[in-house]
Each structure stands twice: as C-alpha cells, then as structure tokens.
Design a protein around this motif. Sequence first.
Motif, PDB file in Angstrom:
ATOM      1  N   ASP A 122      -1.267   0.554   4.722  1.00 21.38           N
ATOM      2  CA  ASP A 122      -1.912   1.365   5.764  1.00 21.38           C
ATOM      3  C   ASP A 122      -3.424   1.179   5.770  1.00 21.38           C
ATOM      4  O   ASP A 122      -4.057   1.223   6.827  1.00 21.38           O
ATOM      5  N   SER A 123      -4.013   0.936   4.588  1.00 21.21           N
ATOM      6  CA  SER A 123      -5.461   0.720   4.528  1.00 21.21           C
ATOM      7  C   SER A 123      -5.842  -0.553   5.301  1.00 21.21           C
ATOM      8  O   SER A 123      -6.926  -0.635   5.878  1.00 21.21           O
ATOM      9  N   ASN A 126       5.496   4.889  -1.720  1.00 18.96           N
ATOM     10  CA  ASN A 126       4.341   5.575  -1.120  1.00 18.96           C
ATOM     11  C   ASN A 126       3.031   4.898  -1.501  1.00 18.96           C
ATOM     12  O   ASN A 126       2.130   4.755  -0.666  1.00 18.96           O
ATOM     13  N   GLN A 127       2.924   4.466  -2.761  1.00 16.65           N
ATOM     14  CA  GLN A 127       1.706   3.763  -3.202  1.00 16.65           C
ATOM     15  C   GLN A 127       1.558   2.439  -2.446  1.00 16.65           C
ATOM     16  O   GLN A 127       0.463   2.053  -2.033  1.00 16.65           O
ATOM     17  N   CYS A 161       2.831   1.716   0.543  1.00 16.11           N
ATOM     18  CA  CYS A 161       2.490   2.015   1.950  1.00 16.11           C
ATOM     19  C   CYS A 161       1.010   2.350   2.091  1.00 16.11           C
ATOM     20  O   CYS A 161       0.376   1.956   3.082  1.00 16.11           O
ATOM     21  N   ALA A 162       0.452   3.050   1.126  1.00 13.54           N
ATOM     22  CA  ALA A 162      -0.973   3.425   1.183  1.00 13.54           C
ATOM     23  C   ALA A 162      -1.844   2.169   1.225  1.00 13.54           C
ATOM     24  O   ALA A 162      -2.831   2.097   1.969  1.00 13.54           O
TER      25      ALA A 162
END
Length: 197
Positions: free
Chosen positions: A188-189, A181-182, A184-185
Amino acid sequence: MLNIVLFGPPGAGKGTQSQKLIDTYNLIHLSTGDLLRSQIAAGTELGLRAKTLMDQGLLVPDEVVIGMIDSKLKENKEAAGFIFDGFPRTVPQAEGLDQLMTENDTAITCMIALEVSEEELTKRLLLRGQTSGRPDDQDESLVRKRVQEYNTKTAPVAGFYAQQGKYHAVNGIGEIEEIFNQTCAIIDSYLTQPKTV
C-alpha cells in the motif's frame, strides 16, 4: 502496474501469502514451475525445449524461463500486475527480469521477503511432508540441504533489490493474517506514492 517478487526459503509461507495477495490486489500469479508445466502441456516451442532439458535432468536455462515470463506478460497487458513466485533465484535472473520488465514498459515494484529461521523452516517442511506426500519434505537432511542451497544461491538476490531500494523483509513467523497485514502495508505504501514519469 504492481509487480511484486515474493521471496523466501522453502516453507516460509510464500504459497499461502501469494494467494491472499492475488485475491486482494487482483494480481496474476507467475510461478515458474506452473509456467513450465503449462508451456510443456501446450506443446509450445519453449515448452518443448524445456521438456528436453528436464528429461535429461538438466536445469532449464534462464533465457527459456525469461522467454516464458515474457509471453505471459504480453498475454496480460491489461493486468493490474504480477506476483513472481520462485523467480528470480539468482542475480543474473534478477538482471534478466529487470531488462525484460523495461522492454515491456514496466518494472519490479518491490521484493517482499518472508524471513523464517532455519529451525522453524525445518519443522514446517517436515510437518508438511507428513501431509503433502512430497518426499523432499520428509527427509530432514534433504530439507536442511534445500534451505542451505537457498541461503547460498538465492539470498544474494535480496541484495540486488536492496541496492535499488526495493527490498522489504517481513517476519514470516506468526499468524497468517498478521504476516499478510504487514505485507499489505508495504504494498500500500507503493500504491500511495505519486507516480514518477
């Protein structure tokens, strides 16, 4: 095109995370080890050059590896992007990769480094050695030597991408999903940033 360098020492969890990222973002996995094996199996000119060197116990030179990456990029012009695993390992390789990406009208989007302490890496690799059958994961002194080798030769590559503002560190200790998740964040940014021409 989304081009990610997934970075980290042996045992950091790159294999696990790269598979999840490939599935999520529809990326093509570029593992230099796999590339070398497939080119050798296909009997390509680059593959034969690499095999000759490997049979002599020599490292495959950067230009051969870059050549293999180049052909993979050209074969997949319509791809959503690539994930680089195990490359670049040195600053000259990173420079060569940047030049190659420019020639192919693209660029490295970011480098994501999985950070794991030496003690944790040693523990993980020895544990993996019990199940993987890989001899290099069964001897603690060899494991520590590989981690040391990474720290000396490969870690400066992080500085190369940091200077470009593309370096991101993720704590590689914790739940696989949490680490994912970290990661992907961060990706995604980049995907939400306006495109610069």
